[in-house]
Design a protein around this motif. Structure first.
Motif, PDB file in Angstrom:
ATOM      1  N   THR A 181       0.814  -1.047  -0.023  1.00 27.38           N
ATOM      2  CA  THR A 181       0.127  -0.097  -0.085  1.00 27.38           C
ATOM      3  C   THR A 181       0.632   1.186  -0.111  1.00 27.38           C
ATOM      4  O   THR A 181       0.675   2.328  -0.713  1.00 27.38           O
ATOM      5  CB  THR A 181      -1.039   0.083   1.279  1.00 27.38           C
ATOM      6  N   LEU A 182       1.940   1.280   0.887  1.00 23.58           N
ATOM      7  CA  LEU A 182       2.783   2.319   0.926  1.00 23.58           C
ATOM      8  C   LEU A 182       3.447   2.802  -0.265  1.00 23.58           C
ATOM      9  O   LEU A 182       3.546   3.654  -0.783  1.00 23.58           O
ATOM     10  CB  LEU A 182       3.729   2.501   2.150  1.00 23.58           C
ATOM     11  N   THR A 183       4.247   1.733  -0.874  1.00 23.37           N
ATOM     12  CA  THR A 183       5.180   1.840  -2.293  1.00 23.37           C
ATOM     13  C   THR A 183       4.101   2.244  -3.424  1.00 23.37           C
ATOM     14  O   THR A 183       4.514   3.237  -4.091  1.00 23.37           O
ATOM     15  CB  THR A 183       5.757   0.632  -2.349  1.00 23.37           C
ATOM     16  N   TRP A 184       3.070   1.788  -3.444  1.00 22.36           N
ATOM     17  CA  TRP A 184       2.043   2.327  -4.628  1.00 22.36           C
ATOM     18  C   TRP A 184       1.547   3.564  -4.074  1.00 22.36           C
ATOM     19  O   TRP A 184       1.592   4.480  -5.303  1.00 22.36           O
ATOM     20  CB  TRP A 184       0.740   1.388  -4.803  1.00 22.36           C
ATOM     21  N   THR A 185       0.913   3.948  -3.176  1.00 27.50           N
ATOM     22  CA  THR A 185       0.603   5.435  -3.026  1.00 27.50           C
ATOM     23  C   THR A 185       1.409   6.272  -2.797  1.00 27.50           C
ATOM     24  O   THR A 185       1.390   7.382  -3.303  1.00 27.50           O
ATOM     25  CB  THR A 185      -0.458   5.405  -1.815  1.00 27.50           C
ATOM     26  N   GLY A 186       2.681   5.824  -2.134  1.00 25.58           N
ATOM     27  CA  GLY A 186       3.692   6.869  -2.078  1.00 25.58           C
ATOM     28  C   GLY A 186       4.369   6.989  -3.581  1.00 25.58           C
ATOM     29  O   GLY A 186       4.661   8.379  -3.717  1.00 25.58           O
TER      30      GLY A 186
END
Length: 332
Positions: A258-263
Protein backbone atom coordinates in the motif's frame (compact mmCIF):
# COMPACT_ATOMS: atom_id res chain seq x y z
CA UNK A 1 -6.10 -23.64 -27.47
CA UNK A 2 -5.05 -20.10 -28.46
CA UNK A 3 -1.68 -19.11 -26.96
CA UNK A 4 -3.14 -16.11 -25.13
CA UNK A 5 -5.73 -18.15 -23.26
CA UNK A 6 -4.93 -19.55 -19.79
CA UNK A 7 -4.88 -23.36 -19.49
CA UNK A 8 -7.98 -25.06 -18.18
CA UNK A 9 -8.78 -28.33 -16.42
CA UNK A 10 -5.96 -30.29 -14.81
CA UNK A 11 -3.31 -28.29 -16.66
CA UNK A 12 -4.80 -25.09 -15.29
CA UNK A 13 -4.73 -26.41 -11.74
CA UNK A 14 -1.09 -27.43 -12.10
CA UNK A 15 -0.18 -24.02 -13.55
CA UNK A 16 -1.93 -22.23 -10.67
CA UNK A 17 -0.21 -24.45 -8.10
CA UNK A 18 3.19 -23.67 -9.61
CA UNK A 19 2.42 -19.95 -9.55
CA UNK A 20 1.59 -20.07 -5.83
CA UNK A 21 4.30 -22.43 -4.63
CA UNK A 22 7.97 -21.59 -5.03
CA UNK A 23 10.03 -24.77 -5.68
CA UNK A 24 12.85 -23.28 -3.65
CA UNK A 25 10.57 -22.97 -0.63
CA UNK A 26 9.55 -26.62 -1.08
CA UNK A 27 13.21 -27.64 -1.05
CA UNK A 28 13.90 -25.48 1.99
CA UNK A 29 10.96 -26.98 3.88
CA UNK A 30 12.28 -30.44 2.99
CA UNK A 31 15.72 -29.78 4.45
CA UNK A 32 14.09 -28.12 7.48
CA UNK A 33 12.25 -31.36 8.18
CA UNK A 34 15.50 -33.28 7.73
CA UNK A 35 17.20 -30.94 10.20
CA UNK A 36 14.43 -31.66 12.72
CA UNK A 37 14.33 -35.42 12.20
CA UNK A 38 17.95 -36.23 11.32
CA UNK A 39 20.15 -33.45 12.74
CA UNK A 40 23.87 -33.46 12.01
CA UNK A 41 26.08 -34.47 14.91
CA UNK A 42 29.74 -34.99 15.66
CA UNK A 43 32.16 -35.11 12.75
CA UNK A 44 29.42 -34.76 10.16
CA UNK A 45 28.34 -31.47 11.75
CA UNK A 46 31.95 -30.23 11.69
CA UNK A 47 32.25 -31.01 7.97
CA UNK A 48 28.95 -29.24 7.24
CA UNK A 49 30.17 -26.16 9.07
CA UNK A 50 33.19 -25.96 6.76
CA UNK A 51 30.99 -26.53 3.69
CA UNK A 52 28.58 -23.81 4.83
CA UNK A 53 31.36 -21.29 5.32
CA UNK A 54 32.90 -22.08 1.92
CA UNK A 55 29.51 -21.84 0.20
CA UNK A 56 28.81 -18.41 1.73
CA UNK A 57 32.22 -17.10 0.66
CA UNK A 58 31.70 -18.32 -2.93
CA UNK A 59 28.15 -16.92 -2.99
CA UNK A 60 29.15 -13.39 -2.03
CA UNK A 61 32.16 -13.51 -4.34
CA UNK A 62 29.79 -14.26 -7.23
CA UNK A 63 27.47 -11.47 -6.09
CA UNK A 64 30.36 -9.07 -6.50
CA UNK A 65 31.59 -10.58 -9.76
CA UNK A 66 28.24 -10.47 -11.56
CA UNK A 67 27.25 -6.87 -10.69
CA UNK A 68 28.49 -4.36 -13.25
CA UNK A 69 29.42 -1.31 -11.19
CA UNK A 70 29.03 1.07 -14.12
CA UNK A 71 25.43 0.00 -14.73
CA UNK A 72 24.59 0.51 -11.06
CA UNK A 73 25.92 4.07 -11.07
CA UNK A 74 24.13 4.84 -14.34
CA UNK A 75 20.84 3.78 -12.78
CA UNK A 76 21.27 6.29 -9.97
CA UNK A 77 20.37 9.09 -12.37
CA UNK A 78 16.69 8.26 -11.79
CA UNK A 79 17.13 9.48 -8.24
CA UNK A 80 13.46 9.68 -7.31
CA UNK A 81 12.82 6.04 -8.16
CA UNK A 82 16.06 4.69 -6.71
CA UNK A 83 15.86 6.86 -3.61
CA UNK A 84 12.28 5.79 -2.91
CA UNK A 85 13.25 2.11 -3.31
CA UNK A 86 16.11 2.47 -0.83
CA UNK A 87 13.89 4.40 1.59
CA UNK A 88 11.21 1.69 1.43
CA UNK A 89 13.77 -1.08 1.96
CA UNK A 90 16.01 0.43 4.63
CA UNK A 91 13.80 3.01 6.38
CA UNK A 92 10.09 2.16 6.16
CA UNK A 93 10.54 -1.61 6.45
CA UNK A 94 12.79 -1.37 9.54
CA UNK A 95 10.22 0.93 11.18
CA UNK A 96 7.61 -1.79 10.70
CA UNK A 97 10.04 -4.35 12.11
CA UNK A 98 10.54 -2.19 15.20
CA UNK A 99 6.78 -1.78 15.63
CA UNK A 100 6.40 -5.57 15.66
CA UNK A 101 8.73 -5.64 18.69
CA UNK A 102 5.97 -3.87 20.63
CA UNK A 103 3.67 -6.89 20.34
CA UNK A 104 3.25 -8.85 23.60
CA UNK A 105 5.24 -12.06 23.88
CA UNK A 106 1.94 -13.93 24.15
CA UNK A 107 1.07 -12.81 20.61
CA UNK A 108 4.46 -13.49 19.01
CA UNK A 109 7.37 -15.28 20.66
CA UNK A 110 10.46 -13.11 21.32
CA UNK A 111 12.73 -15.11 18.98
CA UNK A 112 10.17 -14.82 16.16
CA UNK A 113 9.90 -11.07 16.75
CA UNK A 114 13.68 -10.96 16.45
CA UNK A 115 13.39 -12.80 13.13
CA UNK A 116 10.78 -10.32 11.87
CA UNK A 117 13.09 -7.43 12.75
CA UNK A 118 15.96 -9.11 10.91
CA UNK A 119 13.66 -9.70 7.93
CA UNK A 120 12.88 -5.98 7.82
CA UNK A 121 16.60 -5.14 7.52
CA UNK A 122 17.30 -7.31 4.47
CA UNK A 123 17.79 -6.02 0.90
CA UNK A 124 15.17 -6.48 -1.78
CA UNK A 125 15.08 -9.48 -4.09
CA UNK A 126 16.42 -9.20 -7.63
CA UNK A 127 14.90 -12.02 -9.67
CA UNK A 128 11.28 -11.96 -8.48
CA UNK A 129 11.18 -8.15 -8.33
CA UNK A 130 12.26 -7.90 -11.95
CA UNK A 131 9.99 -10.73 -13.12
CA UNK A 132 6.88 -9.28 -11.48
CA UNK A 133 7.74 -5.78 -12.72
CA UNK A 134 7.89 -7.17 -16.24
CA UNK A 135 4.57 -9.01 -15.88
CA UNK A 136 2.90 -5.82 -14.56
CA UNK A 137 4.25 -3.76 -17.50
CA UNK A 138 6.52 -1.70 -15.29
CA UNK A 139 9.98 -0.14 -15.64
CA UNK A 140 12.11 -3.28 -15.90
CA UNK A 141 15.41 -1.39 -16.25
CA UNK A 142 14.59 0.63 -13.13
CA UNK A 143 13.70 -2.55 -11.23
CA UNK A 144 16.96 -4.24 -12.23
CA UNK A 145 19.00 -1.22 -11.15
CA UNK A 146 17.04 -0.65 -7.96
CA UNK A 147 17.16 -4.27 -6.82
CA UNK A 148 20.88 -4.44 -7.66
CA UNK A 149 21.66 -1.27 -5.73
CA UNK A 150 19.59 -2.59 -2.83
CA UNK A 151 21.67 -5.77 -2.70
CA UNK A 152 24.98 -3.95 -3.04
CA UNK A 153 24.00 -1.59 -0.24
CA UNK A 154 22.70 -4.50 1.84
CA UNK A 155 26.13 -6.09 2.04
CA UNK A 156 27.07 -3.16 4.29
CA UNK A 157 23.76 -1.75 5.54
CA UNK A 158 22.17 -4.98 6.80
CA UNK A 159 25.04 -5.93 9.16
CA UNK A 160 25.23 -2.31 10.35
CA UNK A 161 21.48 -2.12 11.02
CA UNK A 162 21.58 -5.50 12.76
CA UNK A 163 24.30 -4.21 15.06
CA UNK A 164 22.50 -0.92 15.64
CA UNK A 165 18.91 -2.10 16.12
CA UNK A 166 18.93 -5.75 17.11
CA UNK A 167 21.45 -5.58 19.93
CA UNK A 168 19.31 -2.85 21.51
CA UNK A 169 15.94 -4.53 21.06
CA UNK A 170 16.82 -8.22 21.30
CA UNK A 171 20.12 -8.39 23.15
CA UNK A 172 23.39 -9.82 21.74
CA UNK A 173 22.98 -11.62 18.43
CA UNK A 174 26.00 -13.87 18.77
CA UNK A 175 27.47 -12.78 15.44
CA UNK A 176 31.13 -12.31 14.68
CA UNK A 177 32.55 -9.06 13.27
CA UNK A 178 35.42 -10.98 11.71
CA UNK A 179 32.92 -13.39 10.16
CA UNK A 180 31.03 -10.48 8.58
CA UNK A 181 34.25 -9.05 7.19
CA UNK A 182 35.82 -12.12 5.68
CA UNK A 183 32.75 -14.18 4.81
CA UNK A 184 30.61 -11.34 3.39
CA UNK A 185 32.43 -8.09 2.67
CA UNK A 186 35.84 -9.39 1.58
CA UNK A 187 34.51 -11.95 -0.96
CA UNK A 188 32.14 -9.32 -2.37
CA UNK A 189 34.98 -6.78 -2.68
CA UNK A 190 37.23 -9.33 -4.39
CA UNK A 191 34.39 -10.18 -6.77
CA UNK A 192 33.96 -6.50 -7.63
CA UNK A 193 37.71 -6.16 -8.15
CA UNK A 194 37.82 -8.97 -10.73
CA UNK A 195 34.42 -8.09 -12.22
CA UNK A 196 35.90 -6.27 -15.26
CA UNK A 197 37.58 -9.54 -16.31
CA UNK A 198 35.09 -12.24 -15.35
CA UNK A 199 31.83 -10.33 -14.84
CA UNK A 200 30.54 -10.85 -18.38
CA UNK A 201 31.26 -14.58 -18.24
CA UNK A 202 29.48 -14.91 -14.88
CA UNK A 203 26.43 -13.04 -16.16
CA UNK A 204 26.30 -15.19 -19.29
CA UNK A 205 26.34 -18.36 -17.15
CA UNK A 206 23.37 -17.52 -14.95
CA UNK A 207 22.94 -21.18 -14.04
CA UNK A 208 26.21 -21.00 -12.06
CA UNK A 209 24.93 -18.33 -9.69
CA UNK A 210 21.48 -19.92 -9.57
CA UNK A 211 22.91 -23.27 -8.45
CA UNK A 212 25.21 -21.52 -5.98
CA UNK A 213 22.31 -19.46 -4.58
CA UNK A 214 20.07 -22.46 -4.02
CA UNK A 215 22.81 -24.78 -2.84
CA UNK A 216 24.03 -22.28 -0.26
CA UNK A 217 20.50 -21.61 1.00
CA UNK A 218 19.80 -25.33 1.42
CA UNK A 219 23.09 -26.00 3.23
CA UNK A 220 22.56 -23.00 5.52
CA UNK A 221 18.94 -23.98 6.22
CA UNK A 222 19.82 -27.56 7.12
CA UNK A 223 22.81 -26.74 9.30
CA UNK A 224 20.98 -23.93 11.13
CA UNK A 225 17.93 -26.05 11.91
CA UNK A 226 20.10 -29.04 12.75
CA UNK A 227 22.16 -27.05 15.25
CA UNK A 228 18.99 -25.59 16.77
CA UNK A 229 17.47 -29.08 17.09
CA UNK A 230 20.52 -30.41 18.90
CA UNK A 231 20.47 -27.42 21.27
CA UNK A 232 16.70 -27.72 21.95
CA UNK A 233 15.80 -24.32 20.47
CA UNK A 234 12.58 -25.62 18.87
CA UNK A 235 10.94 -26.94 22.03
CA UNK A 236 8.70 -23.89 22.51
CA UNK A 237 7.64 -23.27 18.85
CA UNK A 238 3.98 -24.26 18.35
CA UNK A 239 1.54 -24.38 15.44
CA UNK A 240 -0.28 -21.37 16.90
CA UNK A 241 2.98 -19.42 16.95
CA UNK A 242 3.59 -20.21 13.28
CA UNK A 243 0.06 -19.10 12.32
CA UNK A 244 0.50 -15.83 14.20
CA UNK A 245 3.83 -15.34 12.44
CA UNK A 246 2.13 -15.72 9.04
CA UNK A 247 -0.48 -13.14 10.06
CA UNK A 248 2.19 -10.64 11.11
CA UNK A 249 4.13 -11.18 7.86
CA UNK A 250 0.94 -10.78 5.81
CA UNK A 251 0.12 -7.49 7.53
CA UNK A 252 3.65 -6.18 6.91
CA UNK A 253 3.46 -7.12 3.24
CA UNK A 254 0.04 -5.49 2.84
CA UNK A 255 1.29 -2.29 4.47
CA UNK A 256 4.38 -2.13 2.24
CA UNK A 257 2.39 -2.80 -0.94
CA UNK A 258 0.00 0.00 0.00
CA UNK A 259 2.71 2.48 0.99
CA UNK A 260 4.93 1.89 -2.06
CA UNK A 261 2.03 2.18 -4.53
CA UNK A 262 0.43 5.27 -2.97
CA UNK A 263 3.82 6.78 -2.17
CA UNK A 264 4.88 6.46 -5.80
CA UNK A 265 1.80 8.38 -6.80
CA UNK A 266 2.48 11.10 -4.23
CA UNK A 267 6.02 11.44 -5.58
CA UNK A 268 4.66 11.95 -9.10
CA UNK A 269 6.28 8.81 -10.50
CA UNK A 270 5.02 7.57 -13.85
CA UNK A 271 3.06 4.32 -13.78
CA UNK A 272 6.02 2.12 -14.92
CA UNK A 273 8.16 3.58 -12.13
CA UNK A 274 5.35 3.11 -9.58
CA UNK A 275 5.18 -0.56 -10.55
CA UNK A 276 8.95 -0.95 -10.13
CA UNK A 277 8.77 0.73 -6.72
CA UNK A 278 5.84 -1.48 -5.72
CA UNK A 279 7.61 -4.71 -6.66
CA UNK A 280 11.11 -3.84 -5.38
CA UNK A 281 10.14 -1.89 -2.27
CA UNK A 282 7.82 -4.56 -0.87
CA UNK A 283 10.17 -7.55 -1.07
CA UNK A 284 12.95 -9.07 0.98
CA UNK A 285 15.69 -11.40 -0.21
CA UNK A 286 15.69 -15.00 0.95
CA UNK A 287 18.86 -15.70 -1.05
CA UNK A 288 20.78 -13.08 0.92
CA UNK A 289 18.90 -13.41 4.21
CA UNK A 290 19.58 -17.02 5.14
CA UNK A 291 23.33 -17.12 4.37
CA UNK A 292 23.85 -13.76 6.07
CA UNK A 293 21.92 -14.92 9.16
CA UNK A 294 24.33 -17.81 9.67
CA UNK A 295 27.16 -15.28 9.89
CA UNK A 296 25.39 -12.62 11.95
CA UNK A 297 23.74 -14.84 14.58
CA UNK A 298 24.44 -17.75 16.86
CA UNK A 299 23.24 -21.13 15.46
CA UNK A 300 20.12 -21.38 17.63
CA UNK A 301 19.06 -17.80 16.91
CA UNK A 302 19.83 -18.15 13.19
CA UNK A 303 17.33 -21.02 12.95
CA UNK A 304 14.56 -19.00 14.59
CA UNK A 305 15.40 -15.99 12.43
CA UNK A 306 15.05 -18.16 9.32
CA UNK A 307 11.35 -18.86 9.89
CA UNK A 308 10.07 -15.30 9.30
CA UNK A 309 12.32 -14.93 6.25
CA UNK A 310 10.93 -18.13 4.69
CA UNK A 311 7.33 -17.28 5.59
CA UNK A 312 7.55 -13.77 4.17
CA UNK A 313 9.27 -15.02 1.02
CA UNK A 314 6.42 -17.38 0.18
CA UNK A 315 3.77 -14.76 0.97
CA UNK A 316 5.43 -12.13 -1.20
CA UNK A 317 5.65 -14.51 -4.17
CA UNK A 318 2.02 -15.61 -3.97
CA UNK A 319 0.66 -12.11 -3.38
CA UNK A 320 2.78 -10.26 -5.93
CA UNK A 321 1.98 -12.84 -8.60
CA UNK A 322 -1.71 -11.91 -8.23
CA UNK A 323 -0.98 -8.17 -8.04
CA UNK A 324 1.27 -8.24 -11.12
CA UNK A 325 -1.37 -10.01 -13.22
CA UNK A 326 -4.02 -7.55 -12.07
CA UNK A 327 -1.86 -4.57 -13.03
CA UNK A 328 -1.13 -6.16 -16.40
CA UNK A 329 -4.87 -6.58 -17.07
CA UNK A 330 -5.42 -2.92 -16.20
CA UNK A 331 -2.94 -1.90 -18.91
CA UNK A 332 -4.45 -4.25 -21.46
Amino acid sequence: MPPDQPPTGAAGLVAKARAWVDPLVVMILTVLVLGLVVPARGGFADVLEVVRTAAIVVLFFLYGARMATGEVWAGLRNWRLQGSMLAATYVVFPVLGLLVQLLPDDVLAPELKTGVLYLSLLPSTVQSSVVFTSIARGNVAGAITGATISNVAGIVLTPLLVGLLMTRTSGPTGGSVSGILWQLLLPFAVGQAVQPWIGRWVREHASLTRVTDRGTILVVAYTSVSEATVSGAWDHVTVVALVLLLVVCAVMLAVMLTLTWTGGGKLGLARPDRVALLMCGSKKSLATGLPMASVLFSPALAASVALPVIAFHQLQLATCAVVARRLARDVE
